[in-house]
Design a protein around this motif. Structure first.
Motif, mmCIF file in Angstrom:
data_model
loop_
_atom_site.group_PDB
_atom_site.id
_atom_site.type_symbol
_atom_site.label_atom_id
_atom_site.label_comp_id
_atom_site.label_asym_id
_atom_site.label_seq_id
_atom_site.Cartn_x
_atom_site.Cartn_y
_atom_site.Cartn_z
ATOM 1 N N LEU A 101 24.827 -6.989 49.248
ATOM 2 C CA LEU A 101 23.600 -6.261 48.967
ATOM 3 C C LEU A 101 22.714 -7.078 48.038
ATOM 4 C CD1 LEU A 101 25.091 -2.699 48.269
ATOM 5 C CD2 LEU A 101 24.472 -3.739 50.471
ATOM 6 N N GLY A 102 21.437 -7.192 48.383
ATOM 7 C CA GLY A 102 20.522 -7.977 47.578
ATOM 8 C C GLY A 102 19.283 -7.203 47.168
ATOM 9 N N ILE A 103 18.891 -7.364 45.906
ATOM 10 C CA ILE A 103 17.682 -6.754 45.362
ATOM 11 C C ILE A 103 16.797 -7.865 44.810
ATOM 12 C CG2 ILE A 103 16.800 -5.372 43.433
ATOM 13 C CD1 ILE A 103 17.795 -3.686 45.762
ATOM 14 N N LEU A 104 15.515 -7.863 45.183
ATOM 15 C CA LEU A 104 14.583 -8.883 44.723
ATOM 16 C C LEU A 104 13.748 -8.358 43.558
ATOM 17 C CD1 LEU A 104 15.434 -9.829 47.583
ATOM 18 C CD2 LEU A 104 13.112 -10.726 47.852
ATOM 19 N N ALA A 106 10.861 -9.641 40.116
ATOM 20 C CA ALA A 106 10.044 -10.645 39.438
ATOM 21 C C ALA A 106 9.445 -10.002 38.189
ATOM 22 C CB ALA A 106 8.952 -11.170 40.344
ATOM 23 N N ASP A 107 10.244 -9.250 37.465
ATOM 24 C CA ASP A 107 9.994 -8.523 36.209
ATOM 25 C C ASP A 107 10.678 -7.164 36.221
ATOM 26 O OD1 ASP A 107 8.603 -10.397 34.717
ATOM 27 O OD2 ASP A 107 6.638 -9.688 35.394
ATOM 28 N N CYS A 108 10.732 -6.509 37.393
ATOM 29 C CA CYS A 108 11.436 -5.231 37.481
ATOM 30 C C CYS A 108 12.918 -5.448 37.194
ATOM 31 C CB CYS A 108 11.263 -4.618 38.863
ATOM 32 S SG CYS A 108 9.553 -4.173 39.261
ATOM 33 N N ALA A 109 13.624 -4.356 36.924
ATOM 34 C CA ALA A 109 15.026 -4.455 36.539
ATOM 35 C C ALA A 109 15.946 -4.352 37.752
ATOM 36 C CB ALA A 109 15.370 -3.356 35.543
ATOM 37 N N PRO A 110 16.788 -5.364 37.984
ATOM 38 C CA PRO A 110 17.808 -5.257 39.022
ATOM 39 C C PRO A 110 19.042 -4.576 38.431
ATOM 40 C CG PRO A 110 17.852 -7.457 38.098
ATOM 41 C CD PRO A 110 16.777 -6.695 37.356
ATOM 42 N N VAL A 111 19.613 -3.635 39.170
ATOM 43 C CA VAL A 111 20.797 -2.914 38.709
ATOM 44 C C VAL A 111 21.896 -3.057 39.747
ATOM 45 C CG1 VAL A 111 21.699 -0.704 37.886
ATOM 46 C CG2 VAL A 111 19.267 -1.245 37.577
ATOM 47 N N LEU A 112 23.060 -3.517 39.322
ATOM 48 C CA LEU A 112 24.221 -3.632 40.198
ATOM 49 C C LEU A 112 25.285 -2.664 39.726
ATOM 50 C CD1 LEU A 112 24.437 -7.530 40.541
ATOM 51 C CD2 LEU A 112 23.233 -5.901 42.024
ATOM 52 N N LEU A 113 25.919 -1.962 40.682
ATOM 53 C CA LEU A 113 26.879 -0.913 40.345
ATOM 54 C C LEU A 113 28.120 -1.042 41.210
ATOM 55 C CD1 LEU A 113 23.796 0.482 40.994
ATOM 56 C CD2 LEU A 113 24.792 2.216 39.506
ATOM 57 N N ALA A 114 29.256 -0.569 40.689
ATOM 58 C CA ALA A 114 30.491 -0.628 41.467
ATOM 59 C C ALA A 114 31.495 0.413 40.984
ATOM 60 C CB ALA A 114 31.104 -2.018 41.370
ATOM 61 N N ASP A 115 32.225 0.963 41.935
ATOM 62 C CA ASP A 115 33.437 1.734 41.681
ATOM 63 C C ASP A 115 34.542 0.989 42.412
ATOM 64 O OD1 ASP A 115 35.654 3.404 41.755
ATOM 65 O OD2 ASP A 115 34.520 5.229 42.165
ATOM 66 N N THR A 116 35.290 0.200 41.686
ATOM 67 C CA THR A 116 36.281 -0.661 42.330
ATOM 68 C C THR A 116 37.410 0.140 42.957
ATOM 69 O OG1 THR A 116 37.395 -0.941 40.192
ATOM 70 C CG2 THR A 116 35.792 -2.622 40.841
ATOM 71 N N GLU A 117 37.768 1.267 42.359
ATOM 72 C CA GLU A 117 38.855 2.071 42.912
ATOM 73 C C GLU A 117 38.486 2.625 44.281
ATOM 74 O OE1 GLU A 117 41.432 6.068 41.755
ATOM 75 O OE2 GLU A 117 40.632 4.792 40.152
ATOM 76 N N ALA A 118 37.243 3.048 44.433
ATOM 77 C CA ALA A 118 36.787 3.590 45.715
ATOM 78 C C ALA A 118 36.353 2.493 46.681
ATOM 79 C CB ALA A 118 35.638 4.562 45.488
ATOM 80 N N ILE A 247 16.828 -13.006 43.131
ATOM 81 C CA ILE A 247 17.674 -12.035 43.799
ATOM 82 C C ILE A 247 18.904 -11.722 42.968
ATOM 83 C CG2 ILE A 247 19.056 -13.714 45.112
ATOM 84 C CD1 ILE A 247 18.729 -11.763 47.536
ATOM 85 N N SER A 248 19.350 -10.488 43.040
ATOM 86 C CA SER A 248 20.596 -10.023 42.418
ATOM 87 C C SER A 248 21.479 -9.490 43.516
ATOM 88 C CB SER A 248 20.298 -8.954 41.369
ATOM 89 O OG SER A 248 19.482 -9.476 40.333
ATOM 90 N N LEU A 249 22.767 -9.840 43.482
ATOM 91 C CA LEU A 249 23.659 -9.627 44.609
ATOM 92 C C LEU A 249 24.970 -8.984 44.201
ATOM 93 C CD1 LEU A 249 23.197 -13.237 45.992
ATOM 94 C CD2 LEU A 249 22.258 -11.187 47.084
#
Length: 254
Positions: A101-104, A106-118, A247-249
């Motif tokens: 999954l990639g989010i682009l 150029a000042d806005c906030a990229p947020v990455l999330l995870a639930d490793t158990e699920a 990009i944030s991945l």
């Protein structure tokens, strides 16, 4: 130069990365790792940069991104899709291995999330409008629909414009205060009838309010670090004709 990958301790063990402009092939005002399909860059350079980004985070995976519109819309991705079929949305979630999954930004906030158990991951693009509208809340809800539990979700907020670089007018503050008067704490006075807004802190607050117990903020200012990150506001202030996107991945290995 190798691709610079900024990682969060909160997401340790999860394939992820907040990338900047280092390690790409674009030139001119967008020199570096520009991945913006909507930018005025050479399409071959953009494709090369996107391939380099994938290899730096989860080699062999299939990159999926959205057509970002500053909304609070989140899409669940169950299979890869072509770039010309990108959904109009500002967050993506998946439980499918092999998708990145990639989010682009150029000042806005990229947020990455995870639930490793699920085995569920998500990525959100939180500009001020999307953040205020609830893009992070929508992402958490979509992750829950795939089996995640919000008290198990961990999140990281990547490089974005910092309070010291983000001056806004009184009307901007009023939008946030109209939703919740307590939001005024994310603003500090600047020149007359102007304020400085802490986007990163506001996004962290929204994640915590949604029940995400562990949230890490990287504290990297896109505006103040021109050699490392693209910035729409910096390009505007400098009178540059265009700007790149980083990009944030995040993804699950096959």
């Amino acid at each position: 130069m190798n691709v610079e990958v900024n990682r969060a301790d909160a997401l340790h063990g999860i394939a992820h990365g907040f990338l900047g402009r280092r390690g790409g092939v674009s030139t001119g005002d967008m020199a570096g790792l520009n991945v913006g399909l909507g930018s005025e860059d050479d399409p071959v350079a953009i494709a090369t940069n996107r391939a380099r980004a994938v290899e730096a985070v989860l080699p062999g995976s299939r990159l999926v991104t959205a057509y970002q519109v500053h909304s609070a819309s989140c899409v669940t991705v169950l299979q890869p899709f072509d770039d010309n079929l990108r959904p109009h949305a500002d967050a993506l979630v998946t439980d499918r291995p092999g998708l990145l999954l990639g989010i682009l930004t150029a000042d806005c906030a990229p947020v990455l999330l995870a639930d490793t158990e699920a085995g569920v991951v998500g990525a959100a693009h939180a500009g001020w409008k999307g953040a205020l509208g609830g893009i992070t809340d929508a992402t958490v809800v979509a992750m829950e629909a795939l089996g995640a539990q919000r008290d198990r979700i961990v999140a990281a907020v990547g490089p974005c414009i910092a309070r010291t670089s983000y001056e806004v007018d009184e009307g901007f503050l009023d939008r946030f205060a109209a939703v919740d008067r307590a939001n005024e704490r994310f603003f500090t006075p600047a020149r007359e009838r102007h304020y400085r807004f802490d986007l990163e802190a506001y996004v962290v607050h929204r994640l915590g309010h949604a029940g995400v117990l562990r949230v890490e903020a990287l504290g990297l200012d896109t505006y103040a670090l021109p050699d490392r990150f693209y910035s729409y506001r910096r390009a505007t202030h400098r009178g540059e004709p265009t700007y790149g996107r980083q990009i944030s991945l995040i993804g699950l290995p096959s």
